[in-house]
Enzyme design. Structure first.
Site, PDB file in Angstrom:
ATOM      1  CG  ASP A 142      55.794 -94.256 -72.778  1.00 38.89           C
ATOM      2  OD1 ASP A 142      56.173 -93.098 -72.486  1.00 38.89           O
ATOM      3  OD2 ASP A 142      55.093 -94.941 -72.013  1.00 38.89           O
ATOM      4  N   GLY A 143      57.656 -91.720 -74.674  1.00 34.44           N
ATOM      5  CA  GLY A 143      57.315 -90.372 -75.115  1.00 34.44           C
ATOM      6  C   GLY A 143      55.970 -89.886 -74.625  1.00 34.44           C
TER       7      GLY A 143
ATOM      8  CG  ASP B 171      68.447 -82.293 -68.161  1.00 32.74           C
ATOM      9  OD1 ASP B 171      69.250 -82.545 -67.240  1.00 32.74           O
ATOM     10  OD2 ASP B 171      67.345 -82.863 -68.277  1.00 32.74           O
ATOM     11  CG  ASN B 172      65.182 -80.934 -65.572  1.00 34.01           C
ATOM     12  OD1 ASN B 172      64.888 -81.180 -66.734  1.00 34.01           O
ATOM     13  ND2 ASN B 172      65.217 -81.864 -64.642  1.00 34.01           N
TER      14      ASN B 172
END
Length: 722
Positions: free
Chosen positions: A268-269, A417-418
């Site tokens: 949902d962002g 990606d972190n």
């Protein structure tokens, strides 16, 4: 150094020059082109391109995205019997009605504000981080935000919203004399809340001053498996502004939890209050410990916006504003040169390699983000930057993870990606600070195999740097051949065999890169541990003779990591045998070592280790400049390196619960915990003081918050759900 002479509201902060603006130097997705078209056309006619999950164009580094905190799946009523084109039009119309298209009067401003009357209207500012504000955005006027939040207090109630003991400018018409803002402090705070809550969006819509929010595209390896396109699924950057004391230091403001982006996949962002509190407090706690990190600025709560995660009971949505010079990660490079023949387990997929996109990103990072000091290139050409970019990223991340290990911090999800290209701690998810020392501790209950356990964190940083090298290896190989930087179209018309040769040449740096990580780690880690033991002299024997035995003692007897170091600050080599025995008892609390036999064994081991420690301290008496009170000074130095307050899991859980139950009183508790986390070395709770103030209700609560908390929450594991 210059000082800030006047303060400005958020919409009036200066923008960097074009050469320093990310969206002017990297490539946008063609479906969300430059700001004038994006705001003037896309948001009005095709807003779904920024909300639906999709693969971006292979050359794109980012997509423009306008914040829109809204429950998802969207509840759009359409006629089931209508044509597909009509249904699509209904979706676009519904979204456009909620997009930030109506101009809001913000007064004089650098960027204009836009919103919609169909956006959620109830949201509250519940946190502003004083240190993050002062150190990153000292020119920002937050109006009466601190008065609105109230005096930080662990004992708080909702009746004490605006305490009279605060400075007098708590009225809506009293102005901060340092502010050049012509509107009231209350209005300034409200506009700040509107923007940082994602309700009002800043745009510059002309060709010359074009500016619009964006989300970055990146890919990555998650738990060792290739995941394909990932990207900022709930992070939207809204502004860049130079630090007033250093025009080359640009801070980027990013909203986390402000709605869907093209990278949200099925999510949902949004962000729940629980995870937002953890990030807001965690980043500032790490900064106070001297750990490289992103910073926190503010939190805005949406109490009526439901968010569903693991628990069927809806949680409250929250938008946290974080700040950093850059949020670029190793995964940004991986997205432009993904592994060959790798299967991506994400449903989105992965674009093919884009060599010029890799060059453009690398040039931006080397020039503006890392600001590499490169020598001259061959034949008056621009100098090669690929190798030095990887080496600098390796050094920065090695220093970062050395701080993690020294201060018992566990990130929990060190996916590529972190991992920040700047070596900043980023993406605070299921993190934890060590309680009872266990080098195998896993803070993320999703990490069943312990890939990201405390012990393996340095190894995982090496894995991430290796992934960065792999992504850049063809370019590095080409630069090694050329003797200077590659230029536009450097890999056009190049055969696969030649690319493979360049890749092999670039990968020959693998051993050098890994050695750089370990050498940098050791150079940073051991001095930090000596500092925690209040030792000044560097001896190679400390690792095997003092520090490793101490950690082993803590692990064998299941003793607390941080409180042990704090207690050791008061150790004196002049202790008599009886005093030494008593001190060993202090280091072996009954709350942790419940068995009498176990306590006696622990005390025996402590006495033996303390004898070694005593000799080590006495060896460097002369290093304290012959001061008569050198032991007192040494103790004070120890307190400055060992936190009295630690942001333990039980503290986070309790604060989250109190803010969830009542955000009016909860925001004051949140502010007090932030204050303690930002000043962790202070003697909170009248430490070592038995005076009358030790019985004050607030002081007693400080004492409790400095404790280890309920035994059931020692070593508590979190999930990635946020």
């Amino acid at each position: 150094m210059s000082t800030v002479s006047s303060k400005l509201p958020l919409q009036c902060l200066p923008l960097p020059p074009k050469s320093h603006i990310l969206t002017r130097n990297l490539t946008p997705d063609p479906l969300t082109p430059g700001p004038p078209t994006f705001h003037g056309s896309v948001l009005q006619t095709k807003p779904s391109v920024q909300r639906r999950a999709r693969l971006l164009d292979e050359a794109a580094h980012y997509s423009h995205v306008s914040p829109l905190p809204l429950a998802f799946p969207y509840r759009i009523e359409v006629d089931e019997n209508s044509e597909d084109s009509d249904r699509s039009k209904a979706v676009e119309t519904w979204l456009a009605q909620r997009e930030a298209l109506n101009e809001v009067d913000l007064g004089p401003s650098v960027l204009k504000g836009y919103s919609s009357d169909q956006r959620i209207k109830e949201y509250h500012l519940i946190g502003v981080a004083p240190r993050g504000l002062k150190e990153c955005l000292p020119a920002l006027d937050v109006g009466d935000a601190f008065e609105h939040i109230g005096i930080p207090a662990l004992i708080a109630n909702s009746e004490e919203m605006l305490p009279t003991s605060l400075p007098s400018r708590n009225a809506s018409n009293e102005k901060d004399p340092s502010s050049s803002n012509s509107v009231s402090p209350a209005r300034t705070r409200q506009v700040l809340t509107d923007i940082l809550g994602g309700h009002t969006v800043l745009f510059g819509s002309s060709k010359e001053t074009g500016y619009a929010p964006w989300s970055l595209r990146y890919s990555g390896h998650q738990f060792g498996a290739w995941a394909g396109q990932l990207g900022d699924g709930r992070a939207i950057s809204i502004l860049e502004s130079p630090h007033p004391n250093d025009p080359n230091l640009i801070y980027e403001l990013q909203l986390k939890g402000a709605g869907r982006t093209p990278f949200s996949r099925t999510a949902d962002g949004l962000a729940v209050l629980r995870s937002s509190v953890r990030e807001y407090l965690g980043a500032e706690a790490m900064n106070a410990l001297g750990v490289p990190t992103t910073r926190s600025l503010a939190m805005v709560l949406y109490p009526t916006l439901p968010v569903r995660r693991e628990d069927p009971t809806p949680e409250k949505a929250t938008v946290v504003t974080r700040v950093a010079p850059s949020f670029i990660r190793i995964g940004n490079f991986e997205s432009l040169n993904p592994p060959t023949n790798a299967y991506a387990f994400s449903f989105i997929g992965q674009q093919r390699a884009q060599w010029d996109g890799l060059r453009i990103l690398g040039e931006w990072v080397s020039r503006r983000v890392l600001q590499l000091n490169l020598g001259p290139g061959k034949d008056d050409k621009p100098p090669a930057w690929g190798k030095e970019l990887v080496l600098e990223c390796a050094r920065r991340n090695a220093r970062m993870v050395a701080h993690w290990q020294a201060y018992g911090f566990m990130h929990g999800v060190i996916n590529t990606d972190n991992v920040s290209i700047l070596g900043l701690t980023i993406d605070y998810g299921p993190y934890a600070f060590m309680d009872v020392f266990d080098e195998n501790h896993i803070c993320n209950h999703t990490d069943e195999e312990g890939r990201y356990s405390y012990k393996y964190q340095p190894t995982m940083i090496i894995y991430a740097i290796r992934a960065l090298l792999t992504s850049l290896s063809p370019l590095i190989g080409a630069e090694l051949e050329l003797g200077h930087a590659v230029s536009a179209g450097w890999a056009d018309e190049v055969s696969k065999d030649r690319l493979d040769n360049w890749r092999e040449d670039g990968m020959e740096l693998k051993q050098e890169i890994e050695e750089t990580v370990m050498d940098t780690f050791n150079t940073a880690y051991w001095p930090l541990m000596r500092k925690r033991l209040a030792l000044r002299r560097e001896l190679d024997s400390d690792s095997s003779g003092l520090i490793h035995p101490l950690l082993k003692l803590l692990e064998v007897h299941q003793l607390d990591y941080h409180s042990t170091f704090r207690t050791l600050c008061s150790f004196r080599p002049s202790f008599s045998a009886a005093e030494l025995e008593s001190f060993a008892t202090r280091l072996t609390p009954e709350s942790l070592v419940t068995s009498t036999d176990a306590r006696e064994r622990a005390k025996k081991d402590w006495v033996e280790w303390l004898e070694t420690y005593k000799k080590r301290i006495n060896e460097e008496q002369d290093d304290w400049n012959g001061q008569e009170n050198w032991m007192v000074i040494r103790q004070q130095e120890g307190y400055k390196a060992n936190p009295r307050f630690v942001l333990r899991q039980w503290v986070l859980e309790e604060v989250i619960k109190k803010v969830e139950e009542n955000h009016v009183s909860g925001k004051r508790i949140l502010a007090k915990v932030l204050e303690m986390a930002s000043n962790p070395f202070e003697p909170w709770g009248a430490e070592n003081n038995a005076g009358p103030e030790a019985f004050d209700e607030e002081i007693r609560e400080e004492q409790r918050y400095c404790g280890m908390g309920p035994s059931k929450l020692l070593g508590f594991q979190c999930s990635c759900s946020s």
